[in-house]
Motif scaffolding. Structure first.
Motif, PDB file in Angstrom:
ATOM      1  N   ASP A  13       0.844  -1.189   0.000  1.00 23.31           N
ATOM      2  CA  ASP A  13       0.000   0.000   0.000  1.00 23.31           C
ATOM      3  C   ASP A  13       0.884   1.244   0.000  1.00 23.31           C
ATOM      4  N   ARG A  21      -3.817  -1.303   3.597  1.00 23.70           N
ATOM      5  CA  ARG A  21      -5.011  -2.105   3.324  1.00 23.70           C
ATOM      6  C   ARG A  21      -4.760  -3.144   2.237  1.00 23.70           C
ATOM      7  N   PHE A 136      -6.313  -4.943   8.116  1.00 18.71           N
ATOM      8  CA  PHE A 136      -7.629  -4.790   7.513  1.00 18.71           C
ATOM      9  C   PHE A 136      -7.963  -5.858   6.483  1.00 18.71           C
ATOM     10  N   GLN A 137      -6.980  -6.354   5.786  1.00 22.19           N
ATOM     11  CA  GLN A 137      -7.300  -7.124   4.584  1.00 22.19           C
ATOM     12  C   GLN A 137      -6.462  -8.380   4.452  1.00 22.19           C
TER      13      GLN A 137
END
Length: 228
Positions: A13, A21, A136-137
């Motif tokens: 990112d 993320r 988050f991911q």
């Protein structure tokens, strides 16, 4: 302890590196113990890099990468032959993970992770591990999420009316789409659609109307249909 040949979860990112993320999975190909960094290679067995910006190799500090599994069912290459992962095997006495692989002929092998090649979007991580690290991911969601984002961006930036037509249940033929786009390109749409019988004049007119009705601006419409 990280070792060469391990598969790790990495953030790529660039927009917000402090709260990333976008995560993908790569294979450690080189370790520098002095600088505490690892060179990670991102393998692409499915030729996805031609559609999405994924680097070939990146350097990461040890603190930014984490050992992870490859998802069950993922395509991997071992000895230049394609296999699918059946199950991951964890041996607490071994630093590496092992996998049971299955070939198309039904052959089953037990192979160390350092001996296989797996795509950058095939990593797996538990939700509990993500929560502990405030992540988050999952890396296996990366490709799907990127595909949706790219598609929505294309639709949002397409010509007027395309977004509404993309949601139609009717599949417009090329000549019908050309007619609809020509009608929508004019500030004041005043056209007579006079194709031959059976070519879809009603569908073309209804498609134009759908776009205009979806526009919140106040407009007046008048459609005239001839009855044979």
């Amino acid at each position: 302890m990280l070792k060469t040949g391990m598969y790790v979860r990495c953030s790529i990112d660039v927009e917000d590196p402090n709260e990333p993320r976008d995560f993908i999975t790569g294979k450690i190909i080189e370790i520098n113990d002095f600088s505490e960094t690892a060179k990670v290679q991102f393998i692409d067995l499915l030729e996805l890099k031609k559609y999405y910006k994924v680097p070939d190799v990146l350097d990461f500090p040890f603190s930014k990468i984490h050992h992870c599994r490859i998802s069950n069912g993922s395509l991997v290459v071992y000895n230049k032959t394609g296999y699918h992962i059946i199950q991951c095997i964890i041996d607490k006495t071994e630093p590496y993970l092992y996998y049971f692989l299955s070939s198309e002929t039904g052959e089953v092998l037990k192979v160390c992770e350092k001996d296989i090649e797996a795509s950058f979007n095939s990593g797996e991580i538990s939700p509990l591990s993500q929560m502990k690290r405030f992540e988050f991911q999952n890396p296996m969601w990366y490709f799907g999420r990127s595909a949706v984002n790219k598609t929505m961006h294309t639709i949002d930036n397409a010509f007027y009316g395309f977004k509404e037509l993309a949601g139609c249940k009717i599949f417009l033929k090329p000549y019908q789409l050309k007619t609809v786009m020509r009608c929508l390109s004019e500030p004041n749409c005043r056209y007579m659609i006079a194709d031959e019988v059976g070519l879809g004049k009603t569908i073309e007119a209804a498609s134009v109307l759908k776009v205009y009705l979806s526009d919140k601006k106040t407009k007046r419409y008048c459609y005239v249909f001839l009855i044979h």
